[in-house]
Design an enzyme around this catalytic site. Structure first.
Site, mmCIF file in Angstrom:
data_model
loop_
_atom_site.group_PDB
_atom_site.id
_atom_site.type_symbol
_atom_site.label_atom_id
_atom_site.label_comp_id
_atom_site.label_asym_id
_atom_site.label_seq_id
_atom_site.Cartn_x
_atom_site.Cartn_y
_atom_site.Cartn_z
ATOM 1 N N HIS A 58 7.230 9.090 6.611
ATOM 2 C CA HIS A 58 7.453 8.059 7.635
ATOM 3 C C HIS A 58 8.403 8.621 8.688
ATOM 4 O O HIS A 58 9.312 9.386 8.381
ATOM 5 C CB HIS A 58 8.082 6.804 7.004
ATOM 6 N N ASP A 95 1.586 2.042 3.166
ATOM 7 C CA ASP A 95 0.134 2.201 3.007
ATOM 8 C C ASP A 95 -0.273 2.793 1.671
ATOM 9 O O ASP A 95 -1.471 2.929 1.399
ATOM 10 C CB ASP A 95 -0.393 3.100 4.139
#
Ligand code: SDX
Length: 424
Positions: A302, A359
């Site tokens: 991320h 996700d």
């Protein structure tokens, strides 16, 4: 708030403090005073705006919506409550929530002409392609809520977008499986209505499973907003030109579709299924670490979180709860857990601070509920519409807002004269 400055060259630039998080150096006059641009492709060190909606501490793995921690909202709140909170700054009273939910429920239907729009797509069209087209087309139907200077019209457009996304998403799914569209049933909750429009059929009554409804609502909460991510920044940039809200949200949907962003949930489950068995994990870990291999572990890493994504923690637990409750034993969940364990003990992932993100586990739950992988990013877009319209409203109501217009470091040819083709 400014109480210090940063000297750049011979000029001092104000340093501003927020309520929490990194300070910013205000460089709005930097080019005018220095003749230089700052250079920050990917905006890794750039605050594009001032916002009071969502705060992320990437090192601590903290996510707050108007100050409320995401794990508390996920466990104790509802998606409609979070939508109200993001749009109106405070959690609603019971009456405020009832009124808001009623208002949203009165905008769930689509214009009948818009339903015809679907007929132009092939049945195997990716639902995200349909979402981009249909949401953009909303601006052809709602001219009475596209005057962005009118706060009333801005709020009506916001309510319409939040209310119609479940209907549009469900219709995209129905179209892909050749089943008839179901009209909204406003006696159901926002999320229950979506589940019925998606999985219900005219031939029989659809009974909303409370376990599925709660899991879906939690997934919507976890995807509602996330600071100035790529798709939210796209919505803001589109909105800064004065484009109507429907077009801005369609732009956000297009950006979210990328596998580096919201498209990662579909890619992550496809990756887990391709790995298939835990014994094949080392092969994929090696590929993810190989600089010459474009493969990345989807659902890992991320830009901001250099610790656990707090949403992934909630989804990891929810995955076990939902599959147990539905009596589903999906080996993909075992593969996901083993992949997480191996990756988090591997120096490559530890050194680069790569953790599971939102996700990584969401697809396991969505698949258990019955969604095909092609619908995963559609569901992300459905939920993120709340954050997009809240961020768009925050931007448009800022009197100092200007059109976004980044500059560049030019490295192309300097001026030269045209050469006729006969002399080339
Ligand atoms: C979302 O911004 C948001 O808030 C987004 C989001 C939201 O709610 O809006 O949180 C939703 O988009 C989550 C992210 C979903 N994407 C994926 O899961 C795709 C896989 N992840 C990566 O592509 C990547 O981690 C990003 C795009 C998410 C972040 O990329 P960055 O911050 O630009 O980091 P990077 O690409 O510069 O990576 C740093 C290093 C690189 O190695 P080096 O060049 O330093 O040697 O880490 C490596 C990368 O190669 N790396 C990975 C990796 N992610 C980064 N290596 C293997 N597998 C990965 N997943």
């Amino acid at each position: 708030m400014t109480d210090s400055t940063l000297k750049l060259g011979d000029k001092d630039y104000p340093v501003r403090k927020g309520s929490v998080g990194p300070e910013v150096v205000d460089i709005r006059k930097f080019y005018a005073q220095s003749g230089m641009f700052t250079y920050d492709p990917g905006f890794t060190s750039t605050a594009s705006c001032e916002s009071g909606l969502t705060y992320i501490d990437g090192d601590a793995g903290v996510l707050l919506h108007r100050g409320y921690p995401i794990d508390q909202l996920a466990e104790q709140s509802s998606f409609m409550e979070v939508a109200y909170l993001l749009l109106n700054h405070e959690l609603p009273s019971k009456d405020e929530l009832d009124k808001f939910s009623y208002t949203i429920s009165r905008h769930t239907m689509l214009h009948e002409q818009l339903a015809q729009f679907y007929r132009g797509f092939r049945r195997d069209a990716h639902p995200m392609a349909i979402m981009c087209g249909v949401v953009g087309a909303l601006s052809a139907f709602y001219h009475d809520s596209t005057d962005i200077t009118d706060p009333q019209q801005r709020m009506i457009a916001s309510h319409r977008l939040i209310a119609k996304m479940p209907t549009i998403a469900a219709m995209a799914y129905k179209y892909s499986v050749g089943q008839p569209f179901l009209y909204p049933d406003n006696s159901l909750s926002y999320t229950g209505n979506f589940l019925r429009m998606t999985f219900g059929v005219p031939a029989e009554e659809y009974v909303v499973d409370p376990v599925v409804e709660a899991a879906m609502d939690k997934i919507f909460i976890l995807h509602a907003d996330h600071e100035q991510n790529a798709s939210t920044s796209t919505v803001r940039l589109a909105g800064s030109s004065g484009a109507n809200p429907f077009a801005c949200i369609a732009a956000g949907i297009a950006c979210l579709w990328g596998p580096a962003h919201g498209g990662a949930n579909e890619a992550a489950l496809n990756m887990l299924r391709e790995i298939g068995r835990p014994e094949r994990i080392p092969e994929y870990i090696a590929r993810a670490k190989n600089k010459d291999d474009p493969f990345r572990l989807m659902g890992f890493g991320h830009r901001v979180y250099k610790n656990f994504d707090p949403r992934a923690k909630v989804l990891s637990k929810a995955a076990s709860d939902v599959l147990d409750s539905l009596g589903i034993n999906d080996p993909v969940l075992d593969t996901a857990r083993e992949l997480e364990r191996i990756a988090l003990s591997d120096p490559y992932f530890i050194d680069k601070k790569l953790y599971p993100n939102v996700d990584f586990y969401s697809g396991v739950i969505l698949s258990a509920i019955g969604f095909p992988t092609t619908m995963f990013t559609v569901l992300f877009a459905l939920a993120r519409t709340v954050g997009w319209v809240a961020q768009w409203n925050e931007m448009i109501s800022d009197p100092d807002q200007k059109i976004g217009r980044p500059r560049q470091l030019y490295t192309g040819p300097t001026q030269r004269d045209y050469v006729p083709v006969s002399q080339r």
